[in-house]
Design an enzyme around this catalytic site. Structure first.
Site: not given
Ligand code: IMP
Ligand code: MG
Length: 183
Positions: A165, A109, A49-50, A137, A158-159, A105-106
């Site tokens: 969200d 991480d 949803k982000g 990040k 964590f934003v 993508e939002d």
């Molecule tokens: P990754 O697989 O660790 O890169 O995580 C990516 C997904 O985790 C993003 O698409 C977000 O939905 C969620 N996410 C990662 N960091 C944050 C944050 O700081 N705030 C909110 N959602 C996050």
């Molecule tokens: Mg996301």
């Protein structure tokens, strides 16, 4: 009489990127996509949803025809860290074979969600895949993904807000913030 209730009257929320900066950056990213895809007809794949607010804003800064599609993924694990095991909860409606795809993508991480998505989408034989991510990040990563259109590098916090969200809350905050005593 209009009564305005400040639903974000939470003194613990600290501003990281204000609405004005978001607008300006989204405009720049949209201009870049407009330029690079001028003679193409790209498919914007928004990851739910982000990215729902980001895609709604950026698409209106892209001055060429685009196709929209949406994917929803959830990664197993706790609320704060992705496990790397990604599950598709909503798949694309369209066939992307031979298409120029832009993943919207939002936030990146660990990069594991994006890695999974790229592999999954590559298997469908698009003509090209690029990534547009609002936030990147600053975390040590085993995998590095090329993010062609990047909004902001942010610290390892964590934003929330602008679609992001924590436990489904704060997605409609009009800026990117973080909760002070959370980290
Ligand atoms: P990754 O697989 O660790 O890169 O995580 C990516 C997904 O985790 C993003 O698409 C977000 O939905 C969620 N996410 C990662 N960091 C944050 C944050 O700081 N705030 C909110 N959602 C996050
Ligand atoms: Mg996301």
């Amino acid at each position: 009489m209009i009564i305005i209730i400040n639903m974000f009257d939470n003194s613990k929320i600290k501003m990281l990127i204000d609405a004005k900066k978001l607008t300006k950056k989204v405009e720049e990213l949209g201009e870049g996509i407009t330029r690079d895809y001028a003679d193409k007809y790209p498919v914007l794949i928004a990851i739910l949803k982000g990215s729902f607010i980001f895609v709604a804003d950026i698409c209106r800064r892209i001055k060429i025809p685009v196709i929209f599609d949406f994917m929803a993924v959830s990664s197993y694990g706790n609320a704060r860290a992705s496990s790397g095991i990604v599950r598709i909860t909503k798949d694309l409606d369209t066939n992307i074979e031979g298409k120029d795809v832009i993943i919207i993508e939002d936030i990146i991480d660990s990069g594991r969600t994006l890695n999974y998505l790229i592999k999954n989408l590559e298997a469908r034989n698009p003509k090209s895949i690029e990534v547009c991510a609002l936030l990147d990040k600053n975390v040590p990563r085993k995998t590095t993904n090329k993010i062609k259109y990047k909004g902001f590098d942010i610290p390892n916090k964590f934003v929330i807000g602008y679609g992001l969200d924590i436990g489904e809350k704060y997605r409609n905050l009009p800026y990117i913030g973080y909760i002070e005593d959370e980290q």
